[in-house]
Write a protein that holds these residues in place. Structure first.
Motif, PDB file in Angstrom:
ATOM      1  N   SER A 108     -40.969 -11.366   5.824  1.00  0.00           N
ATOM      2  CA  SER A 108     -40.762 -11.699   7.237  1.00  0.00           C
ATOM      3  C   SER A 108     -41.419 -10.719   8.194  1.00  0.00           C
ATOM      4  N   GLY A 109     -42.003  -9.618   7.675  1.00  0.00           N
ATOM      5  CA  GLY A 109     -42.675  -8.701   8.576  1.00  0.00           C
ATOM      6  C   GLY A 109     -42.637  -7.260   8.114  1.00  0.00           C
ATOM      7  N   SER A 110     -43.036  -6.361   9.032  1.00  0.00           N
ATOM      8  CA  SER A 110     -43.075  -4.925   8.773  1.00  0.00           C
ATOM      9  C   SER A 110     -41.965  -4.245   9.567  1.00  0.00           C
ATOM     10  N   TYR A 111     -41.252  -3.361   8.912  1.00  0.00           N
ATOM     11  CA  TYR A 111     -40.114  -2.701   9.538  1.00  0.00           C
ATOM     12  C   TYR A 111     -40.293  -1.188   9.445  1.00  0.00           C
ATOM     13  N   LYS A 112     -40.209  -0.534  10.571  1.00  0.00           N
ATOM     14  CA  LYS A 112     -40.467   0.905  10.618  1.00  0.00           C
ATOM     15  C   LYS A 112     -39.381   1.669   9.881  1.00  0.00           C
ATOM     16  N   ILE A 113     -39.794   2.516   8.958  1.00  0.00           N
ATOM     17  CA  ILE A 113     -38.857   3.342   8.194  1.00  0.00           C
ATOM     18  C   ILE A 113     -38.516   4.580   9.019  1.00  0.00           C
ATOM     19  N   GLN A 114     -37.214   4.815   9.183  1.00  0.00           N
ATOM     20  CA  GLN A 114     -36.760   5.964   9.957  1.00  0.00           C
ATOM     21  C   GLN A 114     -36.435   7.163   9.073  1.00  0.00           C
ATOM     22  N   SER A 115     -35.974   6.909   7.865  1.00  0.00           N
ATOM     23  CA  SER A 115     -35.656   8.006   6.956  1.00  0.00           C
ATOM     24  C   SER A 115     -35.507   7.473   5.540  1.00  0.00           C
ATOM     25  N   ILE A 116     -35.689   8.364   4.564  1.00  0.00           N
ATOM     26  CA  ILE A 116     -35.428   8.069   3.154  1.00  0.00           C
ATOM     27  C   ILE A 116     -34.583   9.209   2.602  1.00  0.00           C
ATOM     28  N   ASP A 117     -33.406   8.871   2.082  1.00  0.00           N
ATOM     29  CA  ASP A 117     -32.525   9.855   1.488  1.00  0.00           C
ATOM     30  C   ASP A 117     -32.609   9.700  -0.028  1.00  0.00           C
ATOM     31  N   TYR A 118     -33.304  10.635  -0.686  1.00  0.00           N
ATOM     32  CA  TYR A 118     -33.526  10.517  -2.123  1.00  0.00           C
ATOM     33  C   TYR A 118     -32.294  10.941  -2.929  1.00  0.00           C
ATOM     34  N   THR A 119     -31.359  11.622  -2.299  1.00  0.00           N
ATOM     35  CA  THR A 119     -30.124  11.990  -2.982  1.00  0.00           C
ATOM     36  C   THR A 119     -29.152  10.813  -3.013  1.00  0.00           C
ATOM     37  N   LYS A 120     -28.960  10.175  -1.862  1.00  0.00           N
ATOM     38  CA  LYS A 120     -28.064   9.025  -1.772  1.00  0.00           C
ATOM     39  C   LYS A 120     -28.761   7.715  -2.130  1.00  0.00           C
ATOM     40  N   GLN A 121     -30.084   7.779  -2.310  1.00  0.00           N
ATOM     41  CA  GLN A 121     -30.895   6.601  -2.659  1.00  0.00           C
ATOM     42  C   GLN A 121     -30.750   5.499  -1.613  1.00  0.00           C
ATOM     43  N   THR A 122     -30.989   5.897  -0.357  1.00  0.00           N
ATOM     44  CA  THR A 122     -30.949   4.951   0.744  1.00  0.00           C
ATOM     45  C   THR A 122     -32.202   5.091   1.601  1.00  0.00           C
ATOM     46  N   LEU A 123     -32.532   4.026   2.285  1.00  0.00           N
ATOM     47  CA  LEU A 123     -33.686   3.974   3.172  1.00  0.00           C
ATOM     48  C   LEU A 123     -33.231   3.286   4.452  1.00  0.00           C
ATOM     49  N   THR A 124     -33.441   3.915   5.593  1.00  0.00           N
ATOM     50  CA  THR A 124     -33.061   3.309   6.868  1.00  0.00           C
ATOM     51  C   THR A 124     -34.313   2.832   7.591  1.00  0.00           C
ATOM     52  N   LEU A 125     -34.200   1.680   8.213  1.00  0.00           N
ATOM     53  CA  LEU A 125     -35.347   1.122   8.915  1.00  0.00           C
ATOM     54  C   LEU A 125     -34.891   0.423  10.181  1.00  0.00           C
ATOM     55  N   PHE A 126     -35.861   0.167  11.037  1.00  0.00           N
ATOM     56  CA  PHE A 126     -35.584  -0.494  12.304  1.00  0.00           C
ATOM     57  C   PHE A 126     -36.608  -1.598  12.523  1.00  0.00           C
ATOM     58  N   ASP A 127     -36.108  -2.736  12.972  1.00  0.00           N
ATOM     59  CA  ASP A 127     -36.963  -3.873  13.276  1.00  0.00           C
ATOM     60  C   ASP A 127     -37.281  -3.853  14.765  1.00  0.00           C
ATOM     61  N   PRO A 128     -38.520  -3.543  15.143  1.00  0.00           N
ATOM     62  CA  PRO A 128     -38.853  -3.466  16.576  1.00  0.00           C
ATOM     63  C   PRO A 128     -38.733  -4.805  17.294  1.00  0.00           C
ATOM     64  N   ALA A 129     -38.660  -5.909  16.528  1.00  0.00           N
ATOM     65  CA  ALA A 129     -38.522  -7.230  17.148  1.00  0.00           C
ATOM     66  C   ALA A 129     -37.079  -7.722  17.155  1.00  0.00           C
ATOM     67  N   MET A 130     -36.134  -6.848  16.759  1.00  0.00           N
ATOM     68  CA  MET A 130     -34.732  -7.235  16.698  1.00  0.00           C
ATOM     69  C   MET A 130     -34.032  -6.932  18.022  1.00  0.00           C
TER      70      MET A 130
END
Length: 309
Positions: A73-95
């Protein structure tokens, strides 16, 4: 007979040379560890083909200095990657968010993405301005819930962007729904009959917090493939894979690679050497003096030549 034996040896070496030369160029290159920003790129992710895990191949894209997560559905900007908790946060600029209203669209992940890195349990989807005929207000209303003491009606009163929906229907607030990713995974916004959605994460920490201060975006929880990558990393290498077979490679310094760890034999079981920055394979071949003037001599093979030392 002597000549045949020597000819066979050279033919065998040329065959091995061909096999070695077909190793992907990306597997013989260094993997970038950043996209010119402060987000480190490590296994299982990569922005270079042949690096990281093949399960996450082509999911990240670097458009310096921003790093993006790619979905159907598109490209979403990654804000952070936590390799310890194994999570990735992102933001949809069109949301849409509490402060801005955007044209509606669907968030779609591929089948493999929804399995190996789905939105985390504390990521909530808010479906807004739904019709009275929406599935989530009728047969599937059980998919909706409140979280941390909040109801989605708060978005209509606490957000300047969503207040428009409230004003458009006078004193009645249009139906809305807090739900999980699986709802939008199996039903598009058109099927849900809601005009807009927004997402927020870390919802377990939002009790008593007004919508204007919620953390808007999405958190993905990824799984780590069990490939023995730690062994490669401890030897000084970077985990990667063959782009054709998707078999694991340990990418080492000096443009070499190994199957499991650096400092061992190459993927074909022969020691690697480097001359002038060019990878070569070292073989030792025995031939009778009637074939060559030496009983035993080393041969270095590179990608373009066969040289006798």
């Amino acid at each position: 007979m002597t000549f045949s034996r020597c000819t066979f040896s050279i033919t065998t070496l040329l065959t091995l040379l061909h096999l070695h030369s077909t190793l992907p160029a990306s597997a013989l290159s260094q993997c970038r560890t950043t996209c010119n920003n402060n987000i480190p790129i490590r296994y299982p992710f990569s922005i270079d083909d042949g690096c990281g895990s093949p399960s996450y191949r082509h999911m990240l894209n670097c458009s310096a200095p921003d790093l993006f997560f790619l979905t159907p559905s598109g490209s979403y900007k990654i804000q952070s990657i936590d390799y310890t908790k194994q999570t990735l946060t992102l933001f949809d600029p069109a949301m849409s968010t509490c402060s801005i209203l955007q044209p509606h669209h669907d968030f779609i992940m591929s089948d493999i993405q929804s399995v190996i890195m789905p939105p985390s349990p504390d990521t909530i989807f808010a479906l807004l301005n739904c019709s009275i005929d929406s599935p989530v207000t009728n047969h599937y209303k059980s998919l909706c819930f409140n979280f941390s003491g909040h109801s989605c009606d708060e978005l209509y009163t606490g957000c300047t962007s969503f207040r428009l929906f409230h004003l458009a229907v006078n004193s009645t607030m249009p139906p809305c729904c807090f739900t999980m990713y699986d709802t939008v995974k199996y039903m598009s916004m058109n099927i849900l009959d809601c005009t807009h959605y927004t997402t927020m994460y870390n919802t377990d920490n939002l009790k008593g917090v007004a919508p204007v201060d919620w953390v808007y975006g999405m958190k993905l929880s990824y799984s780590l493939p069990e490939t023995g990558c730690e062994r490669c990393g401890k030897s000084g290498g970077t985990c990667g894979f063959d782009v054709e077979t998707q078999g694991m490679l340990c990418i080492c310094s000096g443009n070499s690679n190994a199957t499991r760890e650096c400092g061992k034999t190459s993927t074909m079981g022969f020691p690697s050497v480097f001359t002038g920055g060019k990878p070569r394979l070292l073989f030792s071949v025995s031939c009778l003096t009637s074939c060559f003037p030496f009983n035993k001599f080393p041969i270095y093979l590179d990608f373009v030549s066969l040289s006798f030392l």
